[in-house]
Design a protein around this motif. Structure first.
Motif, PDB file in Angstrom:
ATOM      1  N   VAL A  95       1.461  32.274 -11.965  1.00 32.49           N
ATOM      2  CA  VAL A  95       2.339  31.619 -12.952  1.00 32.49           C
ATOM      3  C   VAL A  95       1.743  30.278 -13.358  1.00 32.49           C
ATOM      4  N   ASN A  96       1.232  29.517 -12.387  1.00 33.43           N
ATOM      5  CA  ASN A  96       0.625  28.218 -12.717  1.00 33.43           C
ATOM      6  C   ASN A  96      -0.591  28.389 -13.609  1.00 33.43           C
ATOM      7  N   SER A  97      -1.411  29.420 -13.338  1.00 34.43           N
ATOM      8  CA  SER A  97      -2.620  29.647 -14.126  1.00 34.43           C
ATOM      9  C   SER A  97      -2.287  29.942 -15.584  1.00 34.43           C
ATOM     10  N   LEU A  98      -1.308  30.807 -15.804  1.00 35.41           N
ATOM     11  CA  LEU A  98      -0.923  31.145 -17.179  1.00 35.41           C
ATOM     12  C   LEU A  98      -0.173  29.993 -17.837  1.00 35.41           C
ATOM     13  N   HIS A  99       0.690  29.347 -17.069  1.00 32.53           N
ATOM     14  CA  HIS A  99       1.493  28.258 -17.647  1.00 32.53           C
ATOM     15  C   HIS A  99       0.621  27.074 -18.037  1.00 32.53           C
ATOM     16  N   ALA A 100      -0.380  26.749 -17.220  1.00 32.03           N
ATOM     17  CA  ALA A 100      -1.254  25.604 -17.522  1.00 32.03           C
ATOM     18  C   ALA A 100      -2.109  25.852 -18.757  1.00 32.03           C
ATOM     19  N   GLY A 101      -2.264  27.113 -19.150  1.00 30.47           N
ATOM     20  CA  GLY A 101      -3.030  27.426 -20.358  1.00 30.47           C
ATOM     21  C   GLY A 101      -2.176  27.510 -21.606  1.00 30.47           C
ATOM     22  N   GLY A 102      -0.867  27.257 -21.472  1.00 30.13           N
ATOM     23  CA  GLY A 102       0.029  27.351 -22.610  1.00 30.13           C
ATOM     24  C   GLY A 102       0.290  25.994 -23.276  1.00 30.13           C
ATOM     25  N   ILE A 103       1.162  26.016 -24.277  1.00 32.54           N
ATOM     26  CA  ILE A 103       1.501  24.830 -25.066  1.00 32.54           C
ATOM     27  C   ILE A 103       2.989  24.553 -24.922  1.00 32.54           C
ATOM     28  N   ASP A 104       3.321  23.266 -24.660  1.00 36.60           N
ATOM     29  CA  ASP A 104       4.736  22.910 -24.579  1.00 36.60           C
ATOM     30  C   ASP A 104       5.236  22.476 -25.950  1.00 36.60           C
ATOM     31  N   ARG A 105       6.473  22.022 -26.010  1.00 31.62           N
ATOM     32  CA  ARG A 105       7.091  21.678 -27.307  1.00 31.62           C
ATOM     33  C   ARG A 105       6.358  20.543 -28.008  1.00 31.62           C
ATOM     34  N   ALA A 106       5.793  19.627 -27.232  1.00 33.01           N
ATOM     35  CA  ALA A 106       5.094  18.485 -27.823  1.00 33.01           C
ATOM     36  C   ALA A 106       3.669  18.840 -28.234  1.00 33.01           C
ATOM     37  N   GLY A 107       3.264  20.086 -28.013  1.00 34.47           N
ATOM     38  CA  GLY A 107       1.918  20.504 -28.393  1.00 34.47           C
ATOM     39  C   GLY A 107       0.879  20.200 -27.338  1.00 34.47           C
ATOM     40  N   ASN A 108       1.313  19.780 -26.146  1.00 37.63           N
ATOM     41  CA  ASN A 108       0.382  19.472 -25.070  1.00 37.63           C
ATOM     42  C   ASN A 108       0.144  20.695 -24.182  1.00 37.63           C
ATOM     43  N   THR A 109      -0.981  20.664 -23.501  1.00 40.66           N
ATOM     44  CA  THR A 109      -1.277  21.732 -22.556  1.00 40.66           C
ATOM     45  C   THR A 109      -0.266  21.683 -21.407  1.00 40.66           C
ATOM     46  N   GLY A 110       0.176  22.838 -21.002  1.00 43.96           N
ATOM     47  CA  GLY A 110       1.221  22.899 -20.002  1.00 43.96           C
ATOM     48  C   GLY A 110       0.803  22.376 -18.630  1.00 43.96           C
ATOM     49  N   GLU A 111       1.774  21.874 -17.894  1.00 47.22           N
ATOM     50  CA  GLU A 111       1.540  21.492 -16.498  1.00 47.22           C
ATOM     51  C   GLU A 111       1.699  22.727 -15.600  1.00 47.22           C
ATOM     52  N   VAL A 112       1.504  22.521 -14.284  1.00 46.70           N
ATOM     53  CA  VAL A 112       1.784  23.626 -13.353  1.00 46.70           C
ATOM     54  C   VAL A 112       3.292  23.837 -13.319  1.00 46.70           C
ATOM     55  N   PHE A 113       3.688  25.107 -13.165  1.00 41.52           N
ATOM     56  CA  PHE A 113       5.119  25.398 -13.103  1.00 41.52           C
ATOM     57  C   PHE A 113       5.662  25.146 -11.691  1.00 41.52           C
ATOM     58  N   PHE A 114       4.903  25.622 -10.689  1.00 35.06           N
ATOM     59  CA  PHE A 114       5.259  25.372  -9.290  1.00 35.06           C
ATOM     60  C   PHE A 114       4.364  24.260  -8.751  1.00 35.06           C
ATOM     61  N   ASP A 115       4.941  23.400  -7.924  1.00 26.84           N
ATOM     62  CA  ASP A 115       4.125  22.360  -7.287  1.00 26.84           C
ATOM     63  C   ASP A 115       2.981  23.023  -6.529  1.00 26.84           C
ATOM     64  N   ASP A 116       1.770  22.528  -6.747  1.00 25.86           N
ATOM     65  CA  ASP A 116       0.604  23.169  -6.150  1.00 25.86           C
ATOM     66  C   ASP A 116       0.220  22.496  -4.834  1.00 25.86           C
ATOM     67  N   GLY A 117       1.166  22.571  -3.865  1.00 24.06           N
ATOM     68  CA  GLY A 117       0.847  22.081  -2.531  1.00 24.06           C
ATOM     69  C   GLY A 117      -0.217  22.956  -1.897  1.00 24.06           C
ATOM     70  N   VAL A 118      -0.908  22.418  -0.923  1.00 27.02           N
ATOM     71  CA  VAL A 118      -1.981  23.176  -0.277  1.00 27.02           C
ATOM     72  C   VAL A 118      -1.633  23.373   1.192  1.00 27.02           C
TER      73      VAL A 118
END
Length: 508
Positions: free
Chosen positions: A343-366
């Motif tokens: 989900v993070n991989s696909l979401h980070a490649g998308g566009i939000d309402r402001a036209g910016n590249t998307g952030e991660v959807f889930f916190d990417d803890g390690v």
């Protein structure tokens, strides 16, 4: 010529012997419903005959009866078979109960199950792809995602609590084994002291056998009883108890009047939390400090250990066979990590309402696990940051790709996440649930089959060792008639002696 009074001695022995037989029968009847009681049998034997001269040769004349001993109606082979089957039944019964708890924990299938929450999560992405500009659809997605994360957390916590419960059970069983060893040691001492004195402590032996039977529910038990060569003129026995794997010859728990103990040193799992091990305590002559070899699928203790695992997470070399709950947690960790990664991989490649590249959807803890998966707080504070499109946020293409993860890996170019060896997330989870169902069925089938065998062996042992009131009532009549006949002999001899003493030699 034989003494006239020898007949009285014969009758006396008969009266005493039949009285002992009557008392033993009464003891059997009184304990007909006592747990662990073994039917006792009086061993009547003819006494040493006397030899008297008669007409140039000797005659052997019987001198009556004596009680050689009071024995328990017990078969060592049947006891061994009963304990063996009882140990296996205890293993499968405990496993069945524990796996049923796991089924209840996962609550599948149900409206409030994990699979339902996962389906709602994918459906929320699908609805959002149809109407990316709807704030309500974005809020619903965040709500579904939060519910999914909470379900991950809840399941992980429930697995942890179940492991803690099993660990407590392991510690309790170690204490029970140690207490049983001490009690058997004390009984061995009392029994040996009685045997040395020439006594026959059957009731103490029953208590000891009952302890061994109870011990067989926890671990595999093997009893070795042999003659103590120190005593040549009487029967004094050495009683040893071995536990665990029969192939490990030095797994001795009680060596006659010496009891050894188990220790529960704490080992540290992958997350640093302690679990109890089962080791031989210091003082064991052969295996001090070594892990107790428990055999293969034998006893409740081993069942709990194999469900619990060595740590909350899998330790090196462990899998489902020897760490069931740890392996189950790994499946949920893999699922959480796989969902977050894709989900993070696909979401980070998308566009939000402001036209910016998307952030991660889930916190990417390690690493991302079922215990820590969570939603990016920025998206919760501003749902318009959810990226839904690939060219513009309104085309909904990214949301549709994420939604398609429910059925396959097309959106990822056909390459699944590393830890997910299935056609989809749904298939991966469904396979895990089906596997659990198969394990429950196996445990149920084995527990039921073993219950039949244990019941059969119990009935076989009861047919030999149990008290039959019908049989004992028959014995009462038989011994009472014998006693009356012996008393009649005394009366007859009294008449004879009266004739000799008072009737012979009187002049008229």
């Amino acid at each position: 010529m034989r003494s006239t009074f020898s007949g009285l001695e014969l009758a006396r022995r008969a009266l005493e012997s039949q009285q002992t037989a009557l008392d033993t029968t009464g003891h059997n009847i009184a304990n007909a419903n006592s747990k662990g009681y073994t039917r006792q049998v009086v061993n009547l034997q003819a006494t040493i005959p006397s030899s008297i001269p008669s007409m140039g040769h000797n005659l052997t004349v019987g001198t009556g009866v004596t009680v050689q001993g009071i024995e328990r109606a017990r078969d060592i082979f049947v006891d061994r078979q009963y304990r063996w089957e009882n140990t296996k039944q205890s293993y499968w019964s405990a496993r069945q109960n524990n796996l049923n708890q796991v089924e209840e924990l996962l609550n599948e299938p149900d409206d409030n199950s994990f699979s339902n929450d996962l389906d709602k999560f994918w459906n929320a992405w699908s609805e959002l792809s149809k109407n990316p500009e709807n704030l309500g659809s974005r809020s619903v997605l965040l709500e579904r995602a939060a519910t999914l994360a909470d379900t991950f957390h809840h399941i992980d916590q429930q697995i942890t609590e179940m492991q803690k419960g099993l660990d407590s059970s392991v510690r309790v069983q170690i204490d029970q084994i140690n207490v049983a060893a001490q009690q058997i040691q004390e009984l061995n001492f009392q029994i040996k002291r009685s045997e040395v004195a020439g006594d026959n402590p059957n009731d103490l032996r029953d208590k000891r056998d009952t302890l061994v039977d109870e011990l067989s529910q926890l671990v595999n038990v093997r009893v070795v009883e042999s003659r103590d060569a120190t005593f040549k003129d009487r029967e004094v026995n050495i009683f040893k108890v071995y536990i665990g794997d029969d192939k490990t010859v030095n797994n001795i728990l009680v060596d006659d009047t010496t009891a050894y103990q188990l220790a529960e040193p704490v080992m540290t799992g992958a997350d640093g939390l302690p679990f109890a091990e089962v080791r031989w305590a210091a003082g064991h002559p052969y295996l001090a400090g070594n892990t107790v070899s428990l055999g293969d699928k034998m006893g409740k203790l081993q069942s709990d250990l194999l469900l619990r695992g060595s740590g909350y997470d899998l330790v090196g070399g462990e899998d489902k066979e020897n760490a069931y709950l740890s392996d189950l947690r790994k499946k949920y960790n893999d699922l959480a990590a796989g969902i977050a990664e894709t989900v993070n991989s696909l979401h980070a490649g998308g566009i939000d309402r402001a036209g910016n590249t998307g952030e991660v959807f889930f916190d990417d803890g390690v690493p991302i696990t079922a215990a820590n998966i969570s939603i990016n707080a920025n998206l919760i504070n501003d749902p318009w940051l959810i990226a839904t499109g690939s060219v513009t946020y309104g085309d909904g293409e990214v949301a549709q790709k994420i939604s398609s993860l429910s059925s396959g890996w097309t959106a990822l170019g056909g390459t699944p996440p590393a830890a997910i060896s299935a056609a989809s997330f749904g298939d991966f989870y469904g396979s895990s649930i089906s596997e659990l169902g198969v394990d429950v069925q196996q445990a149920t089938r084995m527990a039921e089959g073993q219950a039949v065998l244990v019941n059969h062996m119990f009935n076989q042992r009861e047919s030999l060792s149990g008290v039959s009131l019908d049989e004992e009532m028959t014995n009462l009549v038989r011994f009472q008639k014998s006693y009356s006949a012996a008393a009649r002999i005394v009366t007859m001899l009294d008449d004879m002696l009266n004739t000799i003493v008072n009737g012979m030699g009187i002049t008229r």
